[in-house]
Design a protein around this motif. Structure first.
Motif, PDB file in Angstrom:
ATOM      1  N   PHE A  54       0.820  -1.212   0.000  1.00 12.29           N
ATOM      2  CA  PHE A  54       0.000   0.000   0.000  1.00 12.29           C
ATOM      3  C   PHE A  54       0.856   1.263   0.000  1.00 12.29           C
ATOM      4  O   PHE A  54       1.765   1.424   0.813  1.00 12.29           O
ATOM      5  CB  PHE A  54      -0.894  -0.001   1.239  1.00 12.29           C
ATOM      6  N   ASP A  55       0.557   2.152  -0.935  1.00 16.47           N
ATOM      7  CA  ASP A  55       1.230   3.445  -1.020  1.00 16.47           C
ATOM      8  C   ASP A  55       0.187   4.528  -0.778  1.00 16.47           C
ATOM      9  O   ASP A  55      -0.719   4.715  -1.593  1.00 16.47           O
ATOM     10  CB  ASP A  55       1.863   3.628  -2.398  1.00 16.47           C
ATOM     11  N   PRO A  56       0.267   5.254   0.319  1.00 16.17           N
ATOM     12  CA  PRO A  56      -0.762   6.254   0.632  1.00 16.17           C
ATOM     13  C   PRO A  56      -0.841   7.397  -0.375  1.00 16.17           C
ATOM     14  O   PRO A  56      -1.852   8.089  -0.441  1.00 16.17           O
ATOM     15  CB  PRO A  56      -0.345   6.768   2.011  1.00 16.17           C
ATOM     16  N   ASN A  57       0.203   7.558  -1.188  1.00 17.58           N
ATOM     17  CA  ASN A  57       0.248   8.692  -2.103  1.00 17.58           C
ATOM     18  C   ASN A  57      -0.161   8.340  -3.534  1.00 17.58           C
ATOM     19  O   ASN A  57      -0.139   9.199  -4.404  1.00 17.58           O
ATOM     20  CB  ASN A  57       1.654   9.288  -2.113  1.00 17.58           C
ATOM     21  N   ARG A  58      -0.516   7.083  -3.768  1.00 14.66           N
ATOM     22  CA  ARG A  58      -0.981   6.690  -5.101  1.00 14.66           C
ATOM     23  C   ARG A  58      -2.447   6.281  -5.018  1.00 14.66           C
ATOM     24  O   ARG A  58      -2.829   5.496  -4.160  1.00 14.66           O
ATOM     25  CB  ARG A  58      -0.156   5.515  -5.639  1.00 14.66           C
ATOM     26  N   ARG A  59      -3.264   6.811  -5.931  1.00 16.35           N
ATOM     27  CA  ARG A  59      -4.676   6.439  -5.941  1.00 16.35           C
ATOM     28  C   ARG A  59      -4.834   5.023  -6.473  1.00 16.35           C
ATOM     29  O   ARG A  59      -3.984   4.502  -7.174  1.00 16.35           O
ATOM     30  CB  ARG A  59      -5.481   7.439  -6.764  1.00 16.35           C
ATOM     31  N   VAL A  60      -5.967   4.421  -6.151  1.00 13.85           N
ATOM     32  CA  VAL A  60      -6.195   3.002  -6.441  1.00 13.85           C
ATOM     33  C   VAL A  60      -6.955   2.830  -7.748  1.00 13.85           C
ATOM     34  O   VAL A  60      -7.954   3.515  -8.003  1.00 13.85           O
ATOM     35  CB  VAL A  60      -6.978   2.342  -5.286  1.00 13.85           C
ATOM     36  N   VAL A  61      -6.475   1.899  -8.573  1.00 14.34           N
ATOM     37  CA  VAL A  61      -7.242   1.389  -9.704  1.00 14.34           C
ATOM     38  C   VAL A  61      -7.613  -0.046  -9.351  1.00 14.34           C
ATOM     39  O   VAL A  61      -6.747  -0.916  -9.253  1.00 14.34           O
ATOM     40  CB  VAL A  61      -6.442   1.416 -11.018  1.00 14.34           C
ATOM     41  N   ASP A 103      -5.110   2.660   5.995  1.00 17.47           N
ATOM     42  CA  ASP A 103      -5.208   4.102   6.233  1.00 17.47           C
ATOM     43  C   ASP A 103      -6.329   4.367   7.235  1.00 17.47           C
ATOM     44  O   ASP A 103      -7.416   4.807   6.854  1.00 17.47           O
ATOM     45  CB  ASP A 103      -5.472   4.821   4.901  1.00 17.47           C
ATOM     46  N   PRO A 104      -6.100   4.098   8.521  1.00 13.54           N
ATOM     47  CA  PRO A 104      -7.172   4.213   9.536  1.00 13.54           C
ATOM     48  C   PRO A 104      -7.832   5.576   9.578  1.00 13.54           C
ATOM     49  O   PRO A 104      -9.041   5.680   9.817  1.00 13.54           O
ATOM     50  CB  PRO A 104      -6.442   3.907  10.844  1.00 13.54           C
ATOM     51  N   SER A 105      -7.071   6.631   9.323  1.00 14.40           N
ATOM     52  CA  SER A 105      -7.648   7.972   9.392  1.00 14.40           C
ATOM     53  C   SER A 105      -8.453   8.318   8.145  1.00 14.40           C
ATOM     54  O   SER A 105      -9.267   9.251   8.159  1.00 14.40           O
ATOM     55  CB  SER A 105      -6.535   9.014   9.576  1.00 14.40           C
ATOM     56  N   GLY A 106      -8.227   7.585   7.048  1.00 16.55           N
ATOM     57  CA  GLY A 106      -8.921   7.887   5.795  1.00 16.55           C
ATOM     58  C   GLY A 106      -8.455   9.166   5.138  1.00 16.55           C
ATOM     59  O   GLY A 106      -9.121   9.681   4.245  1.00 16.55           O
ATOM     60  N   ALA A 107      -7.288   9.677   5.558  1.00 13.05           N
ATOM     61  CA  ALA A 107      -6.820  10.967   5.046  1.00 13.05           C
ATOM     62  C   ALA A 107      -5.909  10.835   3.828  1.00 13.05           C
ATOM     63  O   ALA A 107      -5.654  11.820   3.141  1.00 13.05           O
ATOM     64  CB  ALA A 107      -6.075  11.710   6.150  1.00 13.05           C
ATOM     65  N   ALA A 108      -5.421   9.644   3.554  1.00 14.83           N
ATOM     66  CA  ALA A 108      -4.456   9.470   2.470  1.00 14.83           C
ATOM     67  C   ALA A 108      -5.118   9.633   1.102  1.00 14.83           C
ATOM     68  O   ALA A 108      -6.317   9.388   0.930  1.00 14.83           O
ATOM     69  CB  ALA A 108      -3.795   8.094   2.562  1.00 14.83           C
ATOM     70  N   LYS A 109      -4.322  10.025   0.125  1.00 15.13           N
ATOM     71  CA  LYS A 109      -4.819  10.156  -1.242  1.00 15.13           C
ATOM     72  C   LYS A 109      -5.373   8.824  -1.752  1.00 15.13           C
ATOM     73  O   LYS A 109      -6.344   8.790  -2.513  1.00 15.13           O
ATOM     74  CB  LYS A 109      -3.679  10.622  -2.149  1.00 15.13           C
ATOM     75  N   ALA A 110      -4.768   7.724  -1.310  1.00 14.59           N
ATOM     76  CA  ALA A 110      -5.198   6.402  -1.776  1.00 14.59           C
ATOM     77  C   ALA A 110      -6.613   6.057  -1.352  1.00 14.59           C
ATOM     78  O   ALA A 110      -7.247   5.187  -1.961  1.00 14.59           O
ATOM     79  CB  ALA A 110      -4.229   5.337  -1.262  1.00 14.59           C
ATOM     80  N   SER A 111      -7.120   6.699  -0.311  1.00 15.04           N
ATOM     81  CA  SER A 111      -8.460   6.389   0.186  1.00 15.04           C
ATOM     82  C   SER A 111      -9.549   7.152  -0.548  1.00 15.04           C
ATOM     83  O   SER A 111     -10.726   7.030  -0.215  1.00 15.04           O
ATOM     84  CB  SER A 111      -8.540   6.684   1.685  1.00 15.04           C
TER      85      SER A 111
END
Length: 639
Positions: free
Chosen positions: A348-355, A417-425
């Motif tokens: 998981f990379d918090p800075n990359r959005r998910v496809v 990402d427990p906080s849901g703040a990452a770009k990936a979320s």
């Protein structure tokens, strides 16, 4: 007379004497010309013309140097007749040739490892001569050769060190610290370039990407630079969730990162200048995740890191046995899969959005083999997106799979990402092929409160106490809102209105052979009892694909979230008349969806997601979504 004879003799002698020094022109083909310029020990098995020239200037015997390079490399380095960088280049090539020869009989001996280390050290020193950035040297042919010597030597050193460790030369777990090196050398391991992304386990296999080729993968994507391109095959369960999900997400399955990540390794030799490096027998083996790092600092300079972005993906798919498992899952054989499993193609990379990619009936993540690889082959997309592949039991009914897939995605995001703040979320793009497109449709649609549930109960004709129990069982499956995490959807060959193929002879055979897991029948016992009076059993996924199926009719009427932009990629075998066209499984009339931001029709069979045309369209959509291209019909979204 005698005078004439003497004159002729003089002319003949002059001609003979001048003939000994005469230059003759030979025709050289372009292939031969470039081979002479670029050929070397790695490409032709012979020393390069540059190395032979430098050895010739010092009257060094080629055969003797190839069998004992220590003396020759010393002579080259000490010579004032040859530039320092040229002597280093020739020495590096000599040691590569020697190491390759001795490794044929003893690949992991001290002598072989010493040779590879010296080849890497001379190559490393070459790039320190002028204290220049290695990236500025890359265009020169000789520099490219030396970079290849370095990379190939590091690859062999890394592989040999790993084999030594696996054979028990070291009793200590390797995460950092000393390595089982040959006598006289001191090597240490630095894995800090991996830990940020979750690699904390030592691999059970370490494969050189240069030694791996694949059938079935259309393109291999890599990046030029420094370092050995390796695949680290990790132990099962290294990264991910295989445990029971929390009670608030009872249908959620597990997740894991792809267990064969790509790794780039560098050997950083100790010493502050060329002389110290050449005298040093100490180095640090540094491991990097090429998805996280594109450059590494060496002696104060940032050098580009080599990378292979396809090899690990290919190893994972080749060993997954997905093709067989997909059929077993459809038929519920040995209960091979009863809940979805999410595979991340990188930790998981918090800075990359998910496809997120969802396969279709009787399929698996292997359906995306070229699609995912080609999407991530785009440098700009790879920097902005991470690909998740969902593997789900395709025999189960759509409402159940929809909730199970949805909950698996939410569970993964919550854990990562427990906080849901990452770009990936946020801003997820969901891509669904065939039945996976119907699941995608449900993820971005609203059930209109209890409307879908009421419709289903009416169709089941549940009454009395049973109706209350059936409502209790089905409400979690049939009452839902669009997932706010998703902002774009791509439907590929999706039967939005069902398909007549689901009612044919082959479909009937599949339906007869398939079965619902006992656990699912128990969980929905009241619904199963009601269905027994209507259709005799719980519906299978293939039942939900019929044009006459009440559920597929109902979801075709559900409103898609206005916050979601959606696109269609449709396959037809004959585009002459779209009203009657089909891809062999889904007719155009069912795949067409009003309100799509774009619709791409491709001449293809049903597995259109693998075609270059579909991949190009998907890449266009993703680039537009990332703001890299201006769309024709919608405003670009900034990241």
């Amino acid at each position: 007379m005698a005078q004439n004879i003497n004159r002729v003799a003089a002319v003949l002698c002059a001609a003979l004497l001048s003939g000994c020094a005469m230059v003759k022109i030979k025709n050289v083909s372009p292939e031969r010309y470039f081979e002479q310029r670029r050929g070397d020990i790695l490409s032709t098995g012979e020393l390069s013309p540059a190395t032979r020239q430098e050895m010739g200037l010092l009257s060094l015997d080629t055969k003797a140097c190839l069998s004992a390079p220590e003396s020759c490399s010393g002579t080259l380095i000490e010579s004032d007749e040859i530039k320092t960088e040229d002597s280093l280049a020739a020495s590096a090539e000599l040691w590569v040739a020697y190491a390759a020869e001795v490794s044929r009989t003893s690949p992991d001996s001290d002598r072989t490892m010493d040779a590879w280390l010296k080849a890497a050290r001379y190559s490393y020193a070459y790039f320190l001569v002028f204290q220049q950035s290695a990236s500025s040297l890359a265009p020169r042919e000789r520099d490219t050769q030396i970079r290849d010597y370095y990379n190939y030597s590091v690859e062999n050193v890394t592989a040999s060190l790993f084999r030594r460790y696996r054979q028990g030369d070291s009793a200590n777990p390797i995460t950092s610290g000393s390595l089982p090196t040959p006598a006289g050398w001191n090597l240490r391991l630095d894995m800090s370039g991996l830990r940020e992304n979750g690699y904390v386990s030592f691999p059970k296999e370490l494969l050189a990407a240069s030694s791996i080729g694949f059938g079935g993968i259309r393109n291999a994507f890599r990046r030029d630079g420094f370092g050995a391109e390796m695949v680290a095959v990790l132990p099962a369960g290294t990264f991910g969730s295989q445990t029971s999900p929390p009670s608030d997400l009872p249908l959620a399955g597990g997740y894991s990162a792809m267990p064969a990540p790509n790794v780039t390794c560098l050997l950083d030799f100790h010493g502050d200048d060329v002389q110290q490096v050449l005298a040093s027998r100490s180095a640090t083996l540094r491991a990097f995740d090429p998805l996280l790092e594109s450059a590494a600092a060496i002696k104060g300079e940032n050098v580009p890191l080599a990378a292979n972005f396809t090899a690990g993906y290919g190893v994972w798919l080749a060993r997954s046995n997905f093709a067989t498992e997909a059929i077993r899952t459809l038929l519920d054989m040995d209960k091979s899969l009863d809940k979805p499993h999410l595979y991340m193609l990188q930790p998981f990379d918090p800075n990359r959005r998910v496809v997120l990619m969802l396969h279709g009936l009787a399929s698996s993540p292997e359906a995306w083999v070229n699609t995912a690889n080609d999407v991530l082959g785009d440098d700009d997309l790879r920097a902005r997106y991470q690909v998740w592949l969902m593997y789900y039991p395709t025999n189960l009914p759509l409402p159940y799979n929809h909730q199970a897939v949805r909950q698996t995605v939410l569970k993964t995001l919550k854990d990562m990402d427990p906080s849901g703040a990452a770009k990936a979320s946020h801003g997820m793009v969901v891509v669904g092929h065939s039945m996976g497109g119907l699941l995608t449709r449900l993820m971005v649609s609203s059930s209109n409160g209890s409307h879908l549930l009421d419709q289903t109960l009416q169709e089941l004709r549940g009454k009395g106490d049973d109706a209350s129990k059936v409502r209790e069982e089905l409400a979690p499956l049939l009452e839902f809102d669009p997932m706010p995490e998703v902002r774009r959807a791509v439907f590929i060959a999706t039967p939005h209105f069902g398909t007549p193929s689901a009612e044919g002879v082959l479909a009937a055979i599949v339906s007869r052979l398939s079965s619902i897991p006992q656990g699912l029948s128990t969980r929905y016992s009241a619904s199963a009892a009601v269905l027994a009076t209507v259709s005799g059993r719980l519906p299978l996924s293939i039942d939900n694909l019929k044009e006459s199926d009440p559920f597929v009719k109902d979801i075709a009427e559900l409103p898609i979230s206005p916050d979601v932009v959606y696109h269609s990629i449709i396959a037809v075998k004959n585009p002459t008349n779209l009203a009657t066209a089909t891809d062999g499984f889904v007719p155009y009339r069912s795949a067409h969806l009003a309100g799509a931001a774009s619709e791409k029709v491709i001449v293809s069979g049903h597995s259109v997601q693998q075609t270059p045309e579909a991949v190009l369209e998907l890449r266009r959509i993703l680039r537009m979504d990332a703001g890299l291209e201006a769309p024709q019909s919608e405003p670009a979204r900034s990241e």
